[in-house]
Design a protein around this motif. Structure first.
Motif, short mmCIF file in Angstrom:
data_model
loop_
_atom_site.label_atom_id
_atom_site.label_comp_id
_atom_site.label_asym_id
_atom_site.label_seq_id
_atom_site.Cartn_x
_atom_site.Cartn_y
_atom_site.Cartn_z
N MET A 1 7.07 -2.50 15.11
CA MET A 1 8.35 -1.64 14.86
C MET A 1 7.87 -0.12 14.39
SD MET A 1 11.51 -2.29 12.29
CE MET A 1 10.58 -2.16 10.71
N GLY A 2 8.50 0.66 15.48
CA GLY A 2 8.09 1.98 15.13
C GLY A 2 8.94 2.61 14.19
N LEU A 3 8.46 3.72 13.67
CA LEU A 3 9.10 4.42 12.28
C LEU A 3 10.50 4.70 12.47
CD1 LEU A 3 9.13 5.23 9.33
CD2 LEU A 3 8.11 7.45 10.22
N THR A 18 8.51 1.13 4.61
CA THR A 18 7.60 1.91 3.73
C THR A 18 6.72 0.82 2.89
OG1 THR A 18 8.86 3.88 4.12
CG2 THR A 18 6.81 4.20 2.91
N LEU A 19 7.42 -0.17 2.31
CA LEU A 19 6.57 -0.99 1.40
C LEU A 19 5.57 -1.63 2.47
CD1 LEU A 19 9.08 -3.10 -0.96
CD2 LEU A 19 6.97 -1.51 -1.63
N GLN A 20 6.05 -2.06 3.61
CA GLN A 20 5.40 -3.16 4.50
C GLN A 20 4.33 -2.16 4.93
OE1 GLN A 20 8.42 -3.79 7.30
NE2 GLN A 20 9.28 -5.85 6.29
N ASP A 21 4.39 -0.95 5.09
CA ASP A 21 3.29 -0.18 5.67
C ASP A 21 2.27 0.17 4.70
OD1 ASP A 21 3.05 3.30 7.22
OD2 ASP A 21 2.21 2.94 5.07
N GLU A 26 -2.97 -1.04 1.95
CA GLU A 26 -3.85 -1.76 0.73
C GLU A 26 -4.77 -2.67 1.28
OE1 GLU A 26 -4.22 -0.17 -1.95
OE2 GLU A 26 -2.38 0.50 -2.85
N LYS A 27 -4.28 -3.72 2.19
CA LYS A 27 -5.09 -4.77 2.64
C LYS A 27 -6.29 -4.22 3.35
CE LYS A 27 -2.39 -8.65 2.71
NZ LYS A 27 -2.10 -9.63 3.48
N ALA A 76 3.45 -7.10 6.32
CA ALA A 76 2.78 -5.87 6.50
C ALA A 76 3.15 -5.51 8.07
CB ALA A 76 1.06 -6.21 6.37
N VAL A 77 3.35 -4.46 8.06
CA VAL A 77 3.45 -3.57 9.62
C VAL A 77 2.25 -2.68 9.74
CG1 VAL A 77 6.06 -3.84 9.61
CG2 VAL A 77 5.01 -1.62 8.49
#
Ligand SMILES: [Fe+2]
Ligand SMILES: [Fe+2]
Length: 167
Positions: A1-3, A18-21, A26-27, A76-77
């Protein structure tokens, strides 16, 4: 998914995206730190990176808590920005032969990572407050504070001699 995907319509969508980003970032950071730790020669730098890897695991767990508290799926994205920063770090650190220059390169790369995290957590904590999620904002602020502390430790390390020794 693009921003700018059509799936992002509201502030809430943007917050979750943004949380997924940052969750993805972090991972990836957690995965890439062992290589930097292995290459670092200054004992304080090595130890600092090791400690921050432990904190990074904590960041991942806090983010999972934020997802749950917000009623969003833990997901995550892809984040091309952190991929680029980590790829560049890997190239740079791999190319340098002099150990002290390697340490300086690691500090520079690690600070680029911290600054990315700081920008994301600053934004996310502010958005969480706007959305009335003080509970999420508090968790995001804890991550932000640890990124700030990691960044300033790296600055101190660089100024206290790692960079000077490399000169
Ligand atoms: Fe982090
Ligand atoms: Fe960090």
């Amino acid at each position: 998914m693009g921003l700018f995907s059509k799936d992002i319509k509201t502030m809430d969508d943007l917050f979750v995206h943004t949380l997924q980003d940052i969750y993805y970032a972090e991972k990836q950071i957690h995965k890439s730190l062992p290589k930097m730790i292995e290459k670092a020669t200054d004992p304080q730098l090595k130890q600092g990176l090791e400690a921050h890897r432990g904190e990074t695991q904590g960041h991942i767990e806090r983010l999972e808590q934020v997802f749950r508290q917000h009623g969003a799926e833990v997901k995550a994205v892809n984040c091309p920005a952190i991929d680029g920063i980590l790829e560049e770090a890997d190239d740079l650190v791999g190319e340098v032969e002099d150990k002290q220059v390697t340490d300086a390169a690691i500090i520079a790369a690690a600070q680029a990572v911290e600054h990315y995290e700081i920008t994301r957590y600053g934004t996310l904590a502010a958005w969480a407050k706007q959305l009335g999620r003080e509970d999420c904002a508090a968790l995001l602020q804890q991550n932000l504070d640890e990124e700030f502390a990691a960044d300033s430790k790296l600055t101190k390390l660089a100024e206290s001699g790692v960079n000077r020794k490399a000169a």
